[in-house]
Design a protein around this motif. Structure first.
Motif, PDB file in Angstrom:
ATOM      1  N   ASP A 138      -3.215   0.315 -10.167  1.00  0.00           N
ATOM      2  CA  ASP A 138      -4.367   1.003 -10.276  1.00  0.00           C
ATOM      3  C   ASP A 138      -5.318   0.623 -11.536  1.00  0.00           C
ATOM      4  O   ASP A 138      -4.813   0.902 -12.521  1.00  0.00           O
ATOM      5  CB  ASP A 138      -4.121   2.293 -10.098  1.00  0.00           C
ATOM      6  N   THR A 151      -8.529   1.376  -7.109  1.00  0.00           N
ATOM      7  CA  THR A 151      -8.351   2.690  -6.406  1.00  0.00           C
ATOM      8  C   THR A 151      -8.491   3.642  -7.620  1.00  0.00           C
ATOM      9  O   THR A 151      -8.512   4.993  -7.258  1.00  0.00           O
ATOM     10  CB  THR A 151      -6.720   2.648  -6.121  1.00  0.00           C
ATOM     11  N   LEU A 153      -7.488   5.893   0.716  1.00  0.00           N
ATOM     12  CA  LEU A 153      -6.642   4.584   0.554  1.00  0.00           C
ATOM     13  C   LEU A 153      -6.707   3.978   2.080  1.00  0.00           C
ATOM     14  O   LEU A 153      -6.640   2.645   2.150  1.00  0.00           O
ATOM     15  CB  LEU A 153      -5.596   4.925   0.209  1.00  0.00           C
ATOM     16  N   ILE A 202      -0.588   0.899  -0.994  1.00  0.00           N
ATOM     17  CA  ILE A 202      -1.694   0.033  -1.345  1.00  0.00           C
ATOM     18  C   ILE A 202      -1.723  -1.329  -1.331  1.00  0.00           C
ATOM     19  O   ILE A 202      -2.403  -2.183  -0.816  1.00  0.00           O
ATOM     20  CB  ILE A 202      -1.953   0.713  -2.901  1.00  0.00           C
TER      21      ILE A 202
END
Ligand code: B16
Ligand code: MG
Length: 214
Positions: free
Chosen positions: A9, A15, A82, A120
């Motif tokens: 991240d 994200t 997401l 992810i």
């Protein structure tokens, strides 16, 4: 340098803006002021610790049960966001850089505090890109503790001194240094000059890693 361990991240993908949106929603619901600066303090730290920081900012005390409920609600909002992730959300230059590092013989790993890492990576199409994945699911203490990076090195079968960490968070830089690893930074941590190398873009990694090997 034999390996590069990437934070997820804020490094491989953006994200962080979804974390911000989800935490802002929770903070607003609690009547707690929340902005980008507070959000920066949440980078790299676990979901529960992030909630504790927000509650501390609002000087609000809630029961453990309510904390679990709030963290669950935040993750639900975050997971919904997401769902929109696609390979287009990979940070600019990341895939090219990873490919070149691999071609130069380096091992590649992910070192993330996020329990959502597998999801992810799947959404980004990067699930099979790394030699090791160390994340929020295999650690007991998140950054700034070094555990996530030490586990990544262990999975790769390498010593700490052979690994370079790439981070966007101050907590991640501390974790890398505690693990005995050098750290190259982008984003917030680079702006603060916290890394051993502070980059404007992830592609600068090639110069750093390949030059060190000369
Ligand atoms: P989750 P990283 C970290 O990911 C985020 O920076 C941090 O904001 C988040 O609280 C933490 O993961 C836990 O995430 O709620 O998905 O388990 O930067 O270490 O890749
Ligand atoms: Mg990060």
């Amino acid at each position: 340098m034999k390996a590069v361990i990437f934070d997820l991240d804020g490094v491989l993908c953006t994200t962080d803006k979804y974390h911000y949106y989800a935490w802002k929603n929770i903070a607003d619901g609690l009547g707690i002021y929340f902005d980008e600066e507070i959000n920066n303090r949440l980078r790299g730290v676990s979901r529960m610790e992030s909630l504790n920081i927000i509650l501390e900012c609002g000087k609000l005390e809630v029961s453990e049960e309510e904390k679990l409920e709030l963290a669950k609600r935040k993750n639900k909002i975050y997971r919904r966001l997401l769902e929109n992730l696609t390979p287009r959300d990979i940070s600019e230059g990341a895939v090219e850089t990873i490919d070149k590092l691999r071609a130069a013989g380096l091992k590649l790993a992910v070192g993330s505090s996020s329990k959502n890492t597998p999801f992810i990576l799947e959404r980004l199409g990067l699930a099979n890109y790394f030699d090791a994945i160390s994340d929020g699911n295999n650690i007991s203490r998140s950054k700034p503790y070094p555990e996530v990076f030490l586990k990544a090195a262990q999975m790769l079968g390498l010593e700490s001194g052979e690994c370079l960490v790439v981070e966007d968070a101050l907590s991640g830089v501390v974790a890398a240094h505690e693990a005995g690893m050098l750290c190259a930074c982008v984003g917030d941590a680079a702006k603060a000059g916290a890394g051993d190398y502070n980059m404007r873009s992830i592609s600068e990694l090639l110069d750093i890693v390949l030059k060190r090997g000369e």
